[in-house]
Design an enzyme around this catalytic site. Structure first.
Site, short mmCIF file in Angstrom:
data_model
loop_
_atom_site.label_atom_id
_atom_site.label_comp_id
_atom_site.label_asym_id
_atom_site.label_seq_id
_atom_site.Cartn_x
_atom_site.Cartn_y
_atom_site.Cartn_z
N ASP A 270 4.20 6.20 -0.21
CA ASP A 270 2.80 5.66 0.28
C ASP A 270 1.77 5.88 0.03
O ASP A 270 0.68 5.75 0.47
CB ASP A 270 2.85 5.60 1.93
CG ASP A 270 4.04 6.05 2.11
OD1 ASP A 270 4.88 5.33 2.34
OD2 ASP A 270 4.52 7.09 3.10
N GLU B 84 4.50 -2.63 8.03
CA GLU B 84 3.80 -1.51 8.09
C GLU B 84 2.49 -1.03 7.40
O GLU B 84 2.35 -1.79 6.02
CB GLU B 84 5.32 -0.15 8.38
CG GLU B 84 5.65 -0.19 7.08
CD GLU B 84 6.45 0.55 7.05
OE1 GLU B 84 6.82 1.29 7.64
OE2 GLU B 84 7.64 0.48 6.47
#
Length: 510
Positions: A13, A177
Site C-alpha cells: 500500500d 479502496e
C-alpha cells in the site's frame, strides 16, 4: 534503465511525495512495530529506510500480537512545512502522525474514533478548506466498494462534516479502496485500486469539484503482462515535470512488492504504464528509463552486526516494543531475553518479543551466529520464518544438555491473537553453547534450515518447509528467544551477527 519490481519486498500500500529533490514513501505494516516505515530516495528507484511514523500503538491489545490489525494503508503529504501521515486502524479509527523533520520524531494523534474507515488521504484545497477521502473495510462494516469524503480542519485534528459518498463502485469497481486525492490542471483526480488485491486494476475518478460528480476510468491493468493486480499506490511529479506512479503487486508468499510506472496525461486523463495490447488501457512496464541518473543508489539494510546503540531500522517487533525485550549495549551482538508468555502458551505466533524483518529478495540466505546463555530448562535462542505455516530452529536447554530443536507451526485462526499449534519436528543433541544457524529460501517457495559448529561446514536439519504469507503481510524473517516451558528465566540468546545474502541470481545452497 531500471527494472521492475524496484523493491522485491513487502512494502504494501505505498504512497509517495516529493519535497524538493527528495522522495518519501510510506507503507502499511499492520501489527509489526515500530510501524509505517518511512523510506527516502533521490531517483524513485533506489530506497533507504530513514524512520518509522509510529513507534508504538496506544492500545493495550497491541502489547500482544494482533495479526491483521494495526496500521493499514497510509498516505503522506506535506502542508505548510509539516509532514502529515494519515494512518487507519480499522478497529480504532483514523490517526495522524506529524513531524517537521522526516528524520525526527513523529507525534501520533487520533483524528476520528471510528470502526471500519480505512485508507484515508488528506487534501488541502485552494480556498483553505481541508478534506479527507477514505474507503471502508468489508471485514469491519460490510462495505467494500464505496469512497466517502469528509471535511476536516486544516490542522487535521477533527472531522467537520458527515461523510458524503463520491463513488459507489458496487458494479463498476468492486472492492474499491486506497484512494489518493490530487488536483491538476483544473481537475480533481482520485487514483484508486479496484477489483481486489490479487486480480484488480487501477482506476481514476475525475471531477471539476472536490465533491463531485466524478467520472470513472480504468487506467492500468494486467493486460498481457505477468504483473497481476497492478494497483494501489501514489502519483508523484518529478522536478522535470514528468509523472510517475508507484504501486504494488501481490506475489502472495512474500507479500506485495513495489513497482514504478511512467505516467502521462491523455485528453485530461492519466495513462499509466504502456499500451501493449490495443485496448487503450496501460499495462505495467518491465523496464524503463531511470527518472534521474547520477543519484545515490540507496539500499535497504538487511545484515546486522548490532554494533550500534539501538536496533537497525530493518527490524520490527511482532507487537509494541518493550525495552526489556533486548539489549545491544555493553556487549558483543544482540541479546534477546528468554521471556515467558504471560497470557498463553509460548508459541512463536503468540510472541510479542519476536524480532522480525521484511525479506528483500526472492531467494536468499540468512546466517546467524548464536550463543545461548540458558538459565532454566526450556530457554531457547532461534531463527525462523513467520507465516501461516511457520518454522524456527534454535538451541534449547534441556534436562540432558543442549539440543538443536526445529519447531513447525500451523496457524488455525489467522487474525488478531489467533490460534496456532506447534510441533517439535526434530531434536538433535548438541555440545557447546554456540552455533551458527542458517535459513535458505529458494525460488521454489520452500526454505530449509542448516547448522554449523565451526561456521564453515553446514548440515541440513529437518525437511524443507513451505513459504507462506502471514496475515495481510508476506512471510517475515525472525529472531526469537524464549522459555519454551513458559517459565520465568534470566536466560538470553546472544546473536553476534545476522548475515543476509541475496541468492536471486542463483539457487541458494549449502
Amino acid at each position: 534503465m531500471y527494472q521492475n519490481p524496484i523493491l522485491y519486498a513487502d512494502y504494501s500500500d505505498p504512497d509517495v511525495i516529493r519535497v524538493g529533490e527528495d522522495y518519501y514513501m510510506v507503507a502499511s505494516s499492520f501489527a509489526y512495530l515500530p510501524g509505517v516505515p518511512l523510506l527516502h530516495s533521490r531517483d524513485l528507484v533506489h530506497w533507504e529506510i530513514i524512520n518509522y511514523c509510529v513507534r508504538s500503538l496506544p492500545f493495550k491489545k497491541y502489547d500482544r500480537p494482533s495479526h491483521g490489525s494495526g496500521t493499514w494503508a497510509p498516505s503522506i503529504r506535506v502542508h505548510e512545512g509539516i509532514f502529515y501521515v494519515f494512518i487507519p486502524l480499522p478497529d480504532e479509527g483514523i490517526f495522524v502522525a506529524t513531524s517537521t523533520d522526516p528524520y525526527g520524531e513523529f507525534k501520533l494523534h487520533c483524528l476520528h474514533e471510528v470502526k471500519g474507515w480505512i485508507d484515508p488521504c488528506p487534501f488541502w484545497d485552494e480556498d483553505g478548506r481541508a478534506y479527507m477521502v477514505f474507503a471502508y473495510a468489508n471485514s469491519r462494516c460490510g462495505i467494500k466498494h464505496r469512497l466517502d469524503l469528509v471535511e476536516i480542519d486544516p490542522q487535521c485534528t477533527k472531522v467537520l462534516s458527515e461523510p458524503i459518498t463520491i463513488f459507489d463502485g458496487e458494479q463498476l469497481g468492486p472492492t474499491t479502496e486506497g484512494p489518493k486525492l490530487y488536483q491538476y490542471q483544473g481537475y480533481y483526480y482520485i487514483l484508486m485500486p479496484s477489483g481486489g488485491v490479487a486480480t484488480g486494476w487501477q482506476s481514476v475518478l475525475r471531477s471539476k469539484s472536490v465533491k463531485g460528480p466524478y467520472e470513472y476510468r480504468i487506467v492500468m491493468h494486467q493486460g498481457n503482462t505477468d504483473v497481476n493486480g497492478p494497483h494501489q499506490g501514489g502519483w508523484v511529479t518529478a522536478v522535470d515535470g514528468k509523472h510517475w506512479f508507484l504501486h504494488f503487486q501481490d506475489v502472495h508468499e512474500l507479500g506485495r512488492i513495489t513497482h514504478l510506472q511512467p505516467m502521462c496525461f491523455n485528453n485530461g486523463w492519466p495513462f499509466i504504464g504502456t499500451e501493449q495490447n490495443g485496448d487503450g488501457i496501460g499495462e505495467p512496464v518491465r523496464e524503463w528509463r531511470l527518472p534521474k541518473v547520477g543519484e545515490p543508489e540507496y539500499q535497504i539494510a538487511t545484515s546486522d552486526d548490532f554494533a550500534g546503540e539501538r536496533l537497525g531500522l530493518q527490524w520490527q517487533w511482532q507487537a509494541n516494543p518493550k525495552d526489556f525485550f533486548y539489549s545491544v549495549k555493553g556487549h558483543k551482538g544482540l541479546r534477546l531475553s528468554c521471556l515467558s508468555n504471560e497470557t498463553r502458551d509460548n508459541l512463536l505466533w503468540y510472541a510479542p518479543n519476536a524480532l522480525t524483518q521484511i525479506p528483500q529478495h526472492q531467494a536468499f540466505s540468512m546466517t546467524a551466529k548464536v550463543r545461548l546463555q540458558g538459565h532454566k530448562k526450556g530457554d531457547m535462542a532461534a531463527i525462523g520464518m513467520i507465516g501461516h505455516k511457520y518454522a524456527y530452529l534454535g538451541m534449547e536447554k534441556t534436562e540432558s544438555g543442549q539440543a538443536l530443536n526445529l519447531y513447525t507451526g500451523t496457524v488455525t485462526e489467522k487474525n488478531f491473537e489467533g490460534k496456532a499449534v506447534e510441533t517439535l519436528s526434530v531434536s538433535l543433541p548438541y555440545e557447546g553453547d554456540t552455533v551458527t544457524l542458517r535459513l535458505e529460501v529458494y525460488y521454489s517457495k520452500m526454505y530449509r534450515f542448516a547448522w554449523s559448529a565451526d561456521g564453515i561446514r553446514y548440515n541440513f536439519l529437518g525437511e524443507s518447509q513451505p513459504l507462506t504469507r502471514a496475515s495481510w503481510t508476506g512471510a517475515k524473517l525472525c529472531l526469537w528467544s524464549a522459555n519454551k516451558l513458559n517459565c520465568l528465566s534470566e536466560g538470553y540468546g546472544e546473536y553476534e551477527f545476522i548475515h543476509i545474502e541475496d541468492r536471486s541470481n542463483g539457487e541458494a545452497g549449502v
